[in-house]
Design a protein around this motif. Structure first.
Motif, PDB file in Angstrom:
ATOM      1  N   ARG A   1       4.676 158.278   0.996  1.00  8.73           N
ATOM      2  CA  ARG A   1       5.961 158.013   1.607  1.00  8.73           C
ATOM      3  C   ARG A   1       5.718 157.099   2.800  1.00  8.73           C
ATOM      4  O   ARG A   1       4.655 157.156   3.413  1.00  8.73           O
ATOM      5  N   ARG A   2       6.654 156.261   3.112  1.00 10.19           N
ATOM      6  CA  ARG A   2       6.438 155.348   4.223  1.00 10.19           C
ATOM      7  C   ARG A   2       7.466 155.554   5.313  1.00 10.19           C
ATOM      8  O   ARG A   2       8.636 155.848   5.029  1.00 10.19           O
ATOM      9  N   PHE A   3       6.999 155.429   6.548  1.00  7.74           N
ATOM     10  CA  PHE A   3       7.906 155.565   7.690  1.00  7.74           C
ATOM     11  C   PHE A   3       7.822 154.351   8.579  1.00  7.74           C
ATOM     12  O   PHE A   3       6.755 153.753   8.749  1.00  7.74           O
ATOM     13  N   TYR A   4       8.956 154.048   9.127  1.00  9.20           N
ATOM     14  CA  TYR A   4       9.016 152.938  10.065  1.00  9.20           C
ATOM     15  C   TYR A   4       9.067 153.561  11.458  1.00  9.20           C
ATOM     16  O   TYR A   4       9.899 154.433  11.726  1.00  9.20           O
TER      17      TYR A   4
ATOM     18  N   GLY B   1       8.169 143.570  17.005  1.00 14.19           N
ATOM     19  CA  GLY B   1       7.157 143.913  18.001  1.00 14.19           C
ATOM     20  C   GLY B   1       7.137 145.418  18.226  1.00 14.19           C
ATOM     21  O   GLY B   1       8.170 146.092  18.118  1.00 14.19           O
ATOM     22  N   ASN B   2       5.948 145.942  18.531  1.00  8.20           N
ATOM     23  CA  ASN B   2       5.799 147.381  18.807  1.00  8.20           C
ATOM     24  C   ASN B   2       6.258 148.269  17.659  1.00  8.20           C
ATOM     25  O   ASN B   2       6.665 149.400  17.872  1.00  8.20           O
ATOM     26  N   SER B   3       6.239 147.772  16.461  1.00  8.28           N
ATOM     27  CA  SER B   3       6.670 148.635  15.361  1.00  8.28           C
ATOM     28  C   SER B   3       5.529 148.757  14.349  1.00  8.28           C
ATOM     29  O   SER B   3       4.655 147.897  14.268  1.00  8.28           O
ATOM     30  N   TYR B   4       5.548 149.856  13.629  1.00  7.77           N
ATOM     31  CA  TYR B   4       4.483 150.139  12.654  1.00  7.77           C
ATOM     32  C   TYR B   4       5.075 150.687  11.380  1.00  7.77           C
ATOM     33  O   TYR B   4       6.151 151.292  11.376  1.00  7.77           O
ATOM     34  N   GLU B   5       4.362 150.475  10.315  1.00  7.18           N
ATOM     35  CA  GLU B   5       4.700 151.178   9.084  1.00  7.18           C
ATOM     36  C   GLU B   5       3.586 152.173   8.814  1.00  7.18           C
ATOM     37  O   GLU B   5       2.424 151.798   8.694  1.00  7.18           O
ATOM     38  N   VAL B   6       3.948 153.446   8.749  1.00  7.25           N
ATOM     39  CA  VAL B   6       2.952 154.485   8.558  1.00  7.25           C
ATOM     40  C   VAL B   6       3.101 155.050   7.156  1.00  7.25           C
ATOM     41  O   VAL B   6       4.205 155.361   6.705  1.00  7.25           O
ATOM     42  N   GLU B   7       1.982 155.150   6.473  1.00  8.78           N
ATOM     43  CA  GLU B   7       2.018 155.686   5.123  1.00  8.78           C
ATOM     44  C   GLU B   7       1.499 157.120   5.156  1.00  8.78           C
ATOM     45  O   GLU B   7       0.433 157.391   5.714  1.00  8.78           O
TER      46      GLU B   7
ATOM     47  N   ASP C   1       1.062 161.167   3.225  1.00  9.32           N
ATOM     48  CA  ASP C   1       1.034 161.983   2.016  1.00  9.32           C
ATOM     49  C   ASP C   1       2.419 162.509   1.747  1.00  9.32           C
ATOM     50  O   ASP C   1       3.224 162.689   2.658  1.00  9.32           O
ATOM     51  N   LYS C   2       2.670 162.813   0.446  1.00  7.02           N
ATOM     52  CA  LYS C   2       4.023 163.207   0.121  1.00  7.02           C
ATOM     53  C   LYS C   2       4.202 164.708   0.312  1.00  7.02           C
ATOM     54  O   LYS C   2       4.239 165.461  -0.645  1.00  7.02           O
ATOM     55  N   ASN C   3       4.214 165.186   1.547  1.00  9.11           N
ATOM     56  CA  ASN C   3       4.646 166.564   1.768  1.00  9.11           C
ATOM     57  C   ASN C   3       5.283 166.689   3.144  1.00  9.11           C
ATOM     58  O   ASN C   3       5.014 165.891   4.039  1.00  9.11           O
ATOM     59  N   ASP C   4       6.174 167.662   3.265  1.00  6.49           N
ATOM     60  CA  ASP C   4       7.007 167.725   4.459  1.00  6.49           C
ATOM     61  C   ASP C   4       6.224 168.031   5.737  1.00  6.49           C
ATOM     62  O   ASP C   4       6.599 167.605   6.812  1.00  6.49           O
ATOM     63  N   ASP C   5       5.115 168.770   5.599  1.00  3.86           N
ATOM     64  CA  ASP C   5       4.316 169.113   6.786  1.00  3.86           C
ATOM     65  C   ASP C   5       3.851 167.870   7.517  1.00  3.86           C
ATOM     66  O   ASP C   5       3.926 167.771   8.741  1.00  3.86           O
ATOM     67  N   SER C   6       3.364 166.898   6.757  1.00  2.86           N
ATOM     68  CA  SER C   6       2.827 165.720   7.419  1.00  2.86           C
ATOM     69  C   SER C   6       3.919 164.928   8.138  1.00  2.86           C
ATOM     70  O   SER C   6       3.659 164.324   9.173  1.00  2.86           O
TER      71      SER C   6
ATOM     72  N   ARG D   1      12.143 156.288  11.043  1.00  6.57           N
ATOM     73  CA  ARG D   1      12.921 156.489   9.807  1.00  6.57           C
ATOM     74  C   ARG D   1      12.054 156.237   8.576  1.00  6.57           C
ATOM     75  O   ARG D   1      11.069 155.503   8.639  1.00  6.57           O
ATOM     76  N   SER D   2      12.486 156.860   7.503  1.00  7.91           N
ATOM     77  CA  SER D   2      11.704 156.673   6.282  1.00  7.91           C
ATOM     78  C   SER D   2      12.162 155.401   5.587  1.00  7.91           C
ATOM     79  O   SER D   2      13.326 155.010   5.678  1.00  7.91           O
ATOM     80  N   ILE D   3      11.203 154.749   4.965  1.00  5.34           N
ATOM     81  CA  ILE D   3      11.538 153.520   4.231  1.00  5.34           C
ATOM     82  C   ILE D   3      11.684 153.893   2.761  1.00  5.34           C
ATOM     83  O   ILE D   3      10.751 154.374   2.124  1.00  5.34           O
ATOM     84  N   ASP D   4      12.896 153.661   2.245  1.00  2.46           N
ATOM     85  CA  ASP D   4      13.135 153.984   0.834  1.00  2.46           C
ATOM     86  C   ASP D   4      12.462 152.980  -0.064  1.00  2.46           C
ATOM     87  O   ASP D   4      12.373 151.806   0.264  1.00  2.46           O
ATOM     88  N   VAL D   5      12.024 153.483  -1.176  1.00  2.00           N
ATOM     89  CA  VAL D   5      11.510 152.551  -2.171  1.00  2.00           C
ATOM     90  C   VAL D   5      12.713 151.901  -2.819  1.00  2.00           C
ATOM     91  O   VAL D   5      13.607 152.580  -3.311  1.00  2.00           O
ATOM     92  N   SER D   6      12.785 150.615  -2.779  1.00  2.00           N
ATOM     93  CA  SER D   6      13.937 149.960  -3.377  1.00  2.00           C
ATOM     94  C   SER D   6      13.586 149.524  -4.786  1.00  2.00           C
ATOM     95  O   SER D   6      12.414 149.471  -5.182  1.00  2.00           O
TER      96      SER D   6
END
Lengths: 255, 314
Positions: B226-229, B257-263, B265-270, B289-294
């Motif tokens: 899952r990816r997060f912005y 600027g100052n932004s990251y995309e974090v990948e 594991d697919k579970n809620d704990d992480s 926010r999470s990045i939806d797979v389009s």
């Protein structure tokens, strides 16, 4: 059968939504009238001279007016019919409307038949105006009606061959101009093939080439002769070129 | 309703489509998706009987397209890429003509035409010459033409091309309305169209089926992570800190600027741990926010070559 008529009806009407039918009919009538005038004046002069010489035997209108007049028609049809038929398939290909016909529950034969009837319809409508000349002449002179009727039968058969050739040429391409040229060349080929007959040495060759000539048979009809071999020739030629168009259309699926 | 097996079409030495297999149930809407030249139009032309395949078979309602073309064609409404219109006819006359050659009994022709006009919303132009219509209206006449004989199967090749956004929505709604009674196969390269209208998606690439599933199914299948912005105020050693968190697979700078995309594991704990860690780090969290797979991502992943794939990470 009804589907054939639906196609024929649409194509026939589309001649009249544009200028095509009017231009073709207008030019045709203009030319034919001019030719008729010339033939008639020539006839009248000859007749006058004969009478001036004290010879009271009169020339036949059939032989000196109608026969040459209706032979002239053939030359004009040679150009007019390809111009009328060139768009029948070429235009459908170009506008992609052939896709509609090909994905409708129709056989290739039905499509060709519809187009053939439409083409024949417009051509017969236009050559129907030729009936005016004998009708008007009949008010002033006496002539034999029989050869006039056989001439029209001959014209009907002859034009069906030209229309079939035109449709075949049109089915080959999406360019109307190319269709026109191809149709004209095929017609010319069957026209000049008769000349080859004349220069043949063997009697067999002469017979074959004369039989294949599109003009030879027509000449019989203008003389008042209904030759069954002529009828068979025209019907089979028309059928043959319709059949070729049907094959071309069918083969489009495999390309 | 539609069964396609081992369908292959070759143009000379080029394989336009290769061994396609799929089936469409009655009442389903499927989207046919693929880049230009993938073989969408070829497949559709074969289904409609316009073109013969090199090998393989197509069955519509149990009839083979090549053994029984007339029966099949009666049941199909086809909108080709270029709508097959006669510019010298009036809209209504044209639709009547189509109804006639599609073999509708004469008593049903007028009702059929009226229904098609109503469905494609052509009431105001029905007495006009097709040649004088705008592109949008022509396209709608094309749709009406496919509907006029109330076919079981509708094959629509890019039905919304050339329409304005409002008309696009109208046509999409029309297509959705048609499901149930009609089976619809529509091709497009406009991706949102598929998510908006289709129940099932077939992605085709280089003449082969790259994927076949519902949109949800596809996006599930395509992602193991899952990816997060994340956007923060102060970077510092943010990157290094995040990497230490359990479950984080990777981090890379985002577009702003100052932004990251974090990948992750697919579970809620992480998810929770990541959020907590960022807040605690004092970097000043601005956005998370999470990045939806389009569909674009799925599409690209499935249809691009290996070289390009490295650029289009999921």
């Amino acid at each position: 059968m009804t589907k054939i008529l639906y196609i024929a009806n649409r194509d026939f009407k589309s001649y009249f939504t544009g200028l095509v039918a009017y231009v073709a009919a207008g030019l045709f009538m203009m030319l034919m009238s001019w030719m008729f005038f010339n033939v008639f004046v020539y006839f009248a002069n000859n007749q006058y001279q004969m009478m001036a010489q004290g010879n009271h035997q009169s020339f036949s209108l059939n032989e000196y007016v109608f026969a040459p007049h209706f032979s002239n028609v053939n030359v004009i049809l040679l150009i007019m019919i390809p111009a009328l038929t060139m768009r029948l398939f070429a235009e459908e290909r170009k506008n992609r409307t052939l896709d509609l016909l090909m994905t409708s529950p129709l056989t290739a034969g039905q499509i060709v038949a519809g187009k053939f009837i439409a083409g024949l319809g417009i051509v017969w409508t236009i050559i129907g105006t030729l009936a005016l000349y004998p009708i008007v002449t009949s008010f002033f002179g006496h002539f034999d009606k029989g050869p006039i009727l056989t001439t029209f039968l001959g014209l009907g058969l002859l034009t069906s061959v030209y229309v079939a050739i035109g449709i075949f040429a049109s089915s080959l391409t999406e360019s109307a101009i190319i269709a026109f040229i191809v149709a004209f060349v095929i017609e010319m080929f069957f026209w000049v093939i008769g000349w080859a007959g004349a220069s043949m040495e063997s009697a067999m060759g002469q017979t074959v080439f004369n039989y294949l000539s599109i003009v030879g048979h027509y000449a019989d009809f203008t003389k008042g002769i209904i030759d069954t071999s002529g009828v068979i020739y025209y019907v089979s030629m028309a059928f043959f070129f319709c059949f070729l168009s049907q094959r071309v259309l069918e083969s489009a699926r495999w390309r | 309703m539609i069964e396609i097996s081992n369908l292959t079409k070759r143009y000379g030495s080029i394989n336009a489509i290769h061994n396609l297999n799929f089936s469409v149930k009655k009442g389903e809407i499927i989207g046919f998706l693929g880049p230009n030249g993938a073989g969408k139009t070829t497949t559709m032309k074969i289904i409609t009987g316009f073109m013969a395949p090199t090998s393989g078979s197509v069955k519509i309602a149990g009839f083979d397209v090549f053994e029984n073309p007339i029966e099949v064609k009666k049941r199909i409404g086809y909108l080709p890429e270029t709508p097959p219109l006669y510019s010298d006819m009036l809209v209504k006359d044209y639709l009547r003509y189509v109804a006639q050659i599609k073999g509708l009994p004469s008593s049903q022709i007028e009702p059929g035409v009226a229904r098609a006009i109503e469905k494609a919303n052509l009431g105001q132009v029905q007495k006009r010459l097709i040649g004088n219509l705008s592109k949008g209206f022509r396209q709608r006449v094309g749709v009406a033409q496919a509907l006029v004989h109330n076919p079981d199967v509708l094959i629509l090749d890019e039905p919304t091309v050339g329409l304005d956004p409002k008309q696009v929505i109208e046509i999409r709604n029309l297509i959705k309305e048609l499901s149930g009674d009609h089976t619809v196969v529509l091709s497009t390269h406009v991706l949102p169209e598929v998510t908006a209208t289709c129940q099932r998606i077939i992605i085709i690439n280089k003449g082969e089926i790259a994927a076949e599933d519902t949109f949800e199914g596809l996006s599930k299948r395509m992602t193991s992570t899952r990816r997060f912005y994340v956007k923060i105020r102060r970077t510092g050693d943010f990157e290094a800190q995040v990497k230490k968190i359990v479950g984080v697979k990777g981090i890379r700078p985002g577009t702003a600027g100052n932004s990251y995309e974090v990948e992750l594991d697919k579970n809620d704990d992480s998810n929770e741990m990541l959020a907590e860690a960022i807040v605690k780090s004092g970097a000043g969290l601005m956005e998370f926010r999470s990045i939806d797979v389009s569909l674009e991502d799925i599409f690209l992943k499935l249809t691009t070559t290996d070289v390009a794939q490295q650029g289009a990470t999921l």
